[in-house]
Design a protein around this motif. Structure first.
Motif, PDB file in Angstrom:
ATOM      1  N   UNK B 285       0.817  -1.215   0.000  1.00  0.00           N
ATOM      2  CA  UNK B 285       0.000   0.000   0.000  1.00  0.00           C
ATOM      3  C   UNK B 285       0.850   1.262   0.000  1.00  0.00           C
ATOM      4  N   UNK B 286       2.162   1.080  -0.020  1.00  0.00           N
ATOM      5  CA  UNK B 286       3.058   2.220  -0.203  1.00  0.00           C
ATOM      6  C   UNK B 286       3.342   2.464  -1.681  1.00  0.00           C
ATOM      7  N   UNK B 287       2.819   1.561  -2.524  1.00  0.00           N
ATOM      8  CA  UNK B 287       3.040   1.732  -3.964  1.00  0.00           C
ATOM      9  C   UNK B 287       2.241   2.915  -4.474  1.00  0.00           C
ATOM     10  N   UNK B 288       2.789   3.563  -5.480  1.00  0.00           N
ATOM     11  CA  UNK B 288       2.209   4.828  -5.934  1.00  0.00           C
ATOM     12  C   UNK B 288       1.341   4.690  -7.179  1.00  0.00           C
ATOM     13  N   UNK B 289       0.703   3.549  -7.360  1.00  0.00           N
ATOM     14  CA  UNK B 289      -0.160   3.412  -8.528  1.00  0.00           C
ATOM     15  C   UNK B 289      -1.301   4.419  -8.448  1.00  0.00           C
ATOM     16  N   UNK B 290      -1.648   4.946  -9.610  1.00  0.00           N
ATOM     17  CA  UNK B 290      -2.736   5.927  -9.644  1.00  0.00           C
ATOM     18  C   UNK B 290      -4.069   5.265  -9.281  1.00  0.00           C
ATOM     19  N   UNK B 291      -4.229   4.046  -9.770  1.00  0.00           N
ATOM     20  CA  UNK B 291      -5.514   3.372  -9.545  1.00  0.00           C
ATOM     21  C   UNK B 291      -5.373   2.244  -8.557  1.00  0.00           C
ATOM     22  N   UNK B 292      -5.440   2.574  -7.272  1.00  0.00           N
ATOM     23  CA  UNK B 292      -5.484   1.533  -6.245  1.00  0.00           C
ATOM     24  C   UNK B 292      -6.711   1.800  -5.393  1.00  0.00           C
ATOM     25  N   UNK B 293      -7.838   1.142  -5.760  1.00  0.00           N
ATOM     26  CA  UNK B 293      -9.127   1.496  -5.146  1.00  0.00           C
ATOM     27  C   UNK B 293      -9.067   1.460  -3.615  1.00  0.00           C
ATOM     28  N   UNK B 294      -8.342   0.494  -3.012  1.00  0.00           N
ATOM     29  CA  UNK B 294      -8.341   0.396  -1.559  1.00  0.00           C
ATOM     30  C   UNK B 294      -7.882   1.697  -0.905  1.00  0.00           C
ATOM     31  N   UNK B 295      -6.961   2.404  -1.577  1.00  0.00           N
ATOM     32  CA  UNK B 295      -6.391   3.594  -0.963  1.00  0.00           C
ATOM     33  C   UNK B 295      -7.461   4.658  -0.723  1.00  0.00           C
ATOM     34  N   UNK B 296      -8.496   4.621  -1.588  1.00  0.00           N
ATOM     35  CA  UNK B 296      -9.526   5.634  -1.449  1.00  0.00           C
ATOM     36  C   UNK B 296     -10.592   5.286  -0.415  1.00  0.00           C
ATOM     37  N   UNK B 297     -10.682   4.015  -0.034  1.00  0.00           N
ATOM     38  CA  UNK B 297     -11.721   3.613   0.920  1.00  0.00           C
ATOM     39  C   UNK B 297     -11.576   4.353   2.237  1.00  0.00           C
ATOM     40  N   UNK B 298     -12.704   4.666   2.832  1.00  0.00           N
ATOM     41  CA  UNK B 298     -12.655   5.371   4.118  1.00  0.00           C
ATOM     42  C   UNK B 298     -11.994   4.498   5.177  1.00  0.00           C
ATOM     43  N   UNK B 299     -12.346   3.196   5.184  1.00  0.00           N
ATOM     44  CA  UNK B 299     -11.794   2.309   6.209  1.00  0.00           C
ATOM     45  C   UNK B 299     -10.625   1.467   5.694  1.00  0.00           C
ATOM     46  N   UNK B 300     -10.042   1.951   4.604  1.00  0.00           N
ATOM     47  CA  UNK B 300      -8.909   1.205   4.004  1.00  0.00           C
ATOM     48  C   UNK B 300      -7.771   1.004   4.996  1.00  0.00           C
ATOM     49  N   UNK B 301      -7.383   2.069   5.645  1.00  0.00           N
ATOM     50  CA  UNK B 301      -6.255   2.017   6.548  1.00  0.00           C
ATOM     51  C   UNK B 301      -6.495   1.054   7.715  1.00  0.00           C
ATOM     52  N   UNK B 302      -7.599   1.283   8.488  1.00  0.00           N
ATOM     53  CA  UNK B 302      -7.817   0.308   9.585  1.00  0.00           C
ATOM     54  C   UNK B 302      -7.960  -1.116   9.065  1.00  0.00           C
ATOM     55  N   UNK B 303      -8.545  -1.280   7.912  1.00  0.00           N
ATOM     56  CA  UNK B 303      -8.692  -2.612   7.338  1.00  0.00           C
ATOM     57  C   UNK B 303      -7.326  -3.241   7.082  1.00  0.00           C
ATOM     58  N   UNK B 304      -6.437  -2.424   6.467  1.00  0.00           N
ATOM     59  CA  UNK B 304      -5.087  -2.937   6.175  1.00  0.00           C
ATOM     60  C   UNK B 304      -4.398  -3.368   7.466  1.00  0.00           C
ATOM     61  N   UNK B 305      -4.482  -2.486   8.487  1.00  0.00           N
ATOM     62  CA  UNK B 305      -3.856  -2.828   9.774  1.00  0.00           C
ATOM     63  C   UNK B 305      -4.481  -4.104  10.337  1.00  0.00           C
ATOM     64  N   UNK B 306      -5.801  -4.205  10.202  1.00  0.00           N
ATOM     65  CA  UNK B 306      -6.477  -5.409  10.716  1.00  0.00           C
ATOM     66  C   UNK B 306      -5.982  -6.648   9.978  1.00  0.00           C
ATOM     67  N   UNK B 307      -5.840  -6.516   8.639  1.00  0.00           N
ATOM     68  CA  UNK B 307      -5.335  -7.668   7.881  1.00  0.00           C
ATOM     69  C   UNK B 307      -3.942  -8.066   8.380  1.00  0.00           C
ATOM     70  N   UNK B 308      -3.097  -7.028   8.594  1.00  0.00           N
ATOM     71  CA  UNK B 308      -1.751  -7.317   9.101  1.00  0.00           C
ATOM     72  C   UNK B 308      -1.803  -8.074  10.415  1.00  0.00           C
ATOM     73  N   UNK B 309      -2.561  -7.490  11.370  1.00  0.00           N
ATOM     74  CA  UNK B 309      -2.642  -8.111  12.693  1.00  0.00           C
ATOM     75  C   UNK B 309      -3.183  -9.539  12.572  1.00  0.00           C
TER      76      UNK B 309
END
Lengths: 325, 325, 325, 325, 325
Positions: B285-309
């Motif tokens: 999620x540090x990649x700089x692709x223009x079209x990465x839908x997850x990055x725009x999601x409101x809960x994308x960040x907590x979701x990513x952290x949850x996936x990690x955990x």
């Protein structure tokens, strides 16, 4: 205490149990030649042994041996009394351990005294054998010595069998794919084999002497002692082989631990590579160059992920093929 | 210096302490047969020994042995004087170490001279035993030899017990889960067992000779020496077993170090994997692709952290299950 | 070449140095009984030995032994001449190495010839001892043999002391915390102990024979040879112990290398974890999610760094506590 | 086949080569006492040996030994013929390997038959020696035995020298800094030393018997056999030492592999740390916090790179200092 | 059961097969001197042996030995009957394993009884040899003993050859580059060599006794037994060498596992470095500094990738050169 008088009058043999040693000794004194008395003591107290030793006229040092345990196997002659010390062994199934006790025989001209300490009492088995073979008692007190030796040595053979079984079990575990840690078991078996050896090895020359012509036994007794000597010798060889095999098993286990470590290191490294590759790709597209055409592609992101997954799969497969995974 | 005269006149036995060797020797000369003198020296100086040797007429080489320490156990005959050298051992509890000293006995026709160097003085214990058993002195100076041998060998038995205790302690530590480094202890015990062996082993043939019919002792003395010979033999066997077990313990420790390393490597690798997974996801999620839908999601960040955990927890659990953690 | 004539006429003993072997032999022929000649050669050339051998009537094979070095310790009898070969050893302090030479003695009825090769010349020391003890020469040429053996064996004892000192030094380095690599030193000490053993071991039966009643020496000489035999025996035992201890030291060193590796692996892994944690956190906040509230905080950055430092400190401390750092 | 007749008539000695064994035997029959015939066979076929054996009246079992190779060194007496089997060894320089052959001697009252198989033919060298020393043939056929033994044992000494040279080479490679893998070389040298030992060890008692008074040789021959016995004994000791040193070299190599691994692990870890530090710093400034003042600095980027380079240099230097690099 | 009567009447020798032992014994009783009967039993049941023993008048203990397997090789004399126990071995090609059986011989004044248990029946081969050499039966029953010993010992030699072949195969695999795990094979070969040794070693003194002058055999038989003794001795030496070589092979394998691990670690580390470098560069250009000129370059991105690829190639090459890859 059990007292049995064996009478051997020509071809007629009788056997009589007597209550108390005093009574037995009195009857013995009145008996014709060819009669002998066997007194069996099991885990006796020191005063008990000393009292009896007084009645039989045993040497004080011989009595000391009979009272304190942990004698080493030996023969000793005090005047016209021969004393023989043995280690009795028993295999405890629950713990796979060998417990040791002690048996002593005192042979006088017309009596035999056996004193047993510990878990196993070979005197019982010896008595059974003596009663079964009516010819043996005609040899006199030496028949008791033979019966006791024979019974003891037979337990040795059985224990050697058990220990070999334990060793075979250890071998199977060492070479199984389950990677068990059997060092402690190997070591504790080693300890027992050493104890076993210390019981058997000093017995070899003792019994060999009994089997030779200078033992002073009647000629007919010699083949029986040669038979026992042969069994002791066989057990001794067996115990040495077991000892050597145990050393080799430990070495083999050491070598296997080294091999496992090598295998683990390869597996771990393979997984590390599988992790490192997508991380590198992700790092690539995390770079902030102004002109990175892929970043603008609509399907750039899924493509990148697909490349990651594909590369990992490829790596995984090739590691499988060369045996690292 | 202590001088004691033992008189044995028929059944009457007396014991007299005399001040000074000159006086004692004078009295000895006037005494009837069956009398002998025991002179005990403890850590004497060279001139002291030499003066006494002159009075007793000892051979100069024998005196040299008595002055310098570190003799090996041996018997030596100079004219009608028999000299026996022993190593005395003592177990120092504080350091678990064995200290060695030396005892020498010179037996003449009517005197016994004992010279002890070092921490332990077996002559004291020997004197105590001689005084307790009034029958022994009737055997003459040889009774002193027996008493000294007996006292010394009993300390051997006690030390073997202590060393076996130390070994058992080492075993427990080697096989404990605490992963202690016991190499130095094993090695230093090995050193002591070797020193112990060097004290006991050369004594075996010496004492065996004393126990045989060619020793020249009175017939009644032989069983006592056979008893001592038996104890020395047992200690010798015990020391050999200890030596072998120590080798095996070191091997077992080596094998365990290998096993620990393997275990550590697995644990470390498991944790490395647990770290590497979220790092990879973060990289994604540090990649700089223009079209990465997850990055725009409101809960994308907590979701990513949850996936990690979640992924880490899953990994952790599976590593637990296969025993890597 | 040095020639000394020892005269022993009743209680009067004299000693005369003579120039040249021819002159010495002439004088010897005219001397009364109880006179003998000692010829000492140091690093002689082959023709020198051969010439002298001709004068003394030695066997050609004996001469060959005296010329070529690297004999094994032995005794040999050619007619009425006894030849004894010894290995002389010297400890070179600078290199901690043992250098070996050779000494040969030829004993005839009235002469002794000693030939020494190598760094050490025990004949000098032997001559000094012979001159100091005026009683010895009365024993005849055998006194030379004893003096040479005694001097040689005393150097053995000294070298054993040095080697034990080297071993103690190695032990200290093996068990020090400095992690020194002492394998090469252990091995080279092992090599020397083996060479030492090859010098001492074959000497044991030779000297034992000299100390026995069948050696043919005068009765008064036997205790002196028994004394030498005892020293050789002690050195032999010492060398064996040193050999065994060296094996154990190498094993102990091996075990320690294993332990060090384990410790290093733990240390390294601990540091890897301490690095990996902040890298993960940095990766987290490198993610490009649109909605990551922390990224907007004014103190987000210092807070993140603080979390990183805190986590690392915590990890560091806990690794300290469990002994990985 | 070569046949030589040695005549020894008083002080006159002659030597005559004869074509064919039949002719030689005929001449031998007519010769005066003190004459003997030496027949030398090199790699003969079975029928050749059998025919000759028939002429000489050898025992069929002795012939069998001479035909089939791979005898163990031994002596055997069939009637009045003594047969001695030897292993001949040769060191092949190109491969550093030991090749073994066989030599047999049959000694009758007036003949000697030598049969050699393999690469080396000690009979040639033996014949050369016999011809050089005109006194030896006067001893009769036993002179042939001595010459053959002497020639064979001298090759042993030479090979021991070569093997020691190989060992020294291995030692140098084990302890060189080049980290060579010499396991296979050590093992193959071990194999050769074992083969060497199997050739030399059983020869020791055989030659010792020849050197003793019960060998039945003329008195003048004994010192020569004692000389050979001494050389065999020395080689035997040498081979044992080589064997032990090889074991120690393998152990030392094992220990060094462990040390190398430790060193490598440290080097690798040091480099991993040197990589990990800038990666962490890069990760830090890859974070997307809104307020990271450094990111806005004009010289932020070169400063960051400078910090990375500086930190790496510092790490590198400190690893150098503590010996990890 | 097979019964054969060998008649030896002057120079005429006949051989007659008889059905049933009763008939054979009857004929034997009527036969002239120089006749003997050979009864061969193969895997007989206990009653079968006992019945026959009754007819031949064998001692009950001897019979017991013949019934129960797993005797150790020995000789035993019961009255005028000599009993000899042997272990028969066979090499099973499919599993490369050694199976053991037992052969017993009973020699009376005019009969020989052989009892064989197990896979191999050396009595068949022995009978074949006896029939081929018509001179042997003239020696009486001892010819049977020799034939059986000879046949058995020849199988030993063959098996030693097979085991040496297996060892050579293992050596090749240990030192091949294929990194095979041969620990289990080494260990199982070790086990077999130990079993082999236990069969051969106790036979050495037995056969040596037969070969000596006190065996009581006719003078002509001795060379034949010396021949067998020699073969047993050779096999014994061979088995010991194999045992030692196996230990060395295991050590060599251990050393190689250590070397492999070192090599693997280097390879893995080299690849880790090759991964880490581009990851670091990617991290660098993932930093968010405002002023990073490279980020704005048109060809910045391909340049960065080129630098990565170039650096990796360089690393890869240098690792190749120093042997890590």
């Amino acid at each position: 205490m059990e007292c049995v008088i064996y009478r051997s009058d020509g071809s007629a043999r009788t056997r009589e149990e007597v209550e108390g040693s005093e009574e037995a000794l009195k009857r013995l004194r009145d008996a014709p030649e060819g009669t002998f008395l066997w007194i069996r003591l099991t885990d006796p107290s020191a005063p008990e042994v000393e009292a009896l030793a007084g009645e039989l006229g045993l040497h004080p040092l011989a009595v000391e041996d009979a009272v304190q345990a942990h004698q080493r196997p030996k023969r000793e002659r005090y005047g016209d009394v021969l004393s023989v010390a043995l280690r009795t062994l028993s295999y405890v199934d629950e713990t796979s351990q060998i417990e040791s006790g002690e048996a002593m025989v005192f042979l006088g001209p017309d009596f035999a005294l056996t004193v047993c300490h510990g878990r196993v009492d070979p005197a019982l088995e010896a008595a059974r054998r003596l009663d079964q073979d009516p010819g043996m008692p005609a040899l006199g007190p030496v028949a008791v010595l033979h019966a006791l030796l024979d019974a003891t040595v037979d337990t040795y053979t059985a224990i050697a069998e058990e220990v070999r079984g334990d060793l075979t079990g250890l071998e199977r575990r060492v070479f199984s794919s389950a990677r068990e840690d059997v060092i402690e078991e190997i070591y504790s078996l080693k300890r027992e084999v050493l104890e076993f050896r210390d019981a058997v090895q000093p017995l070899v020359p003792v019994v060999q002497d009994f089997a030779g012509p200078r033992s002073g036994w009647p000629e007919e007794a010699l083949p029986y002692f040669r038979d026992v000597a042969d069994h002791v010798h066989r057990t001794d060889t067996e115990v040495r082989s077991l000892d050597e095999l145990l050393n080799s098993v430990l070495d083999a286990h050491l070598a296997r631990v080294g091999t496992w470590q090598n295998e683990d290191m390869r597996t771990i490294s393979a997984w590390a590579a599988i992790f490192a590759l997508p991380t590198l790709i992700a790092g690539l597209y995390g770079m902030n160059f102004a002109h990175m055409p892929e970043l603008g592609w609509t399907y750039g992101y899924p493509l990148a992920v697909a490349v990651m997954v594909g590369a990992c799969t490829l790596l995984h497969r090739s590691f499988r093929r060369n045996g690292w995974l």
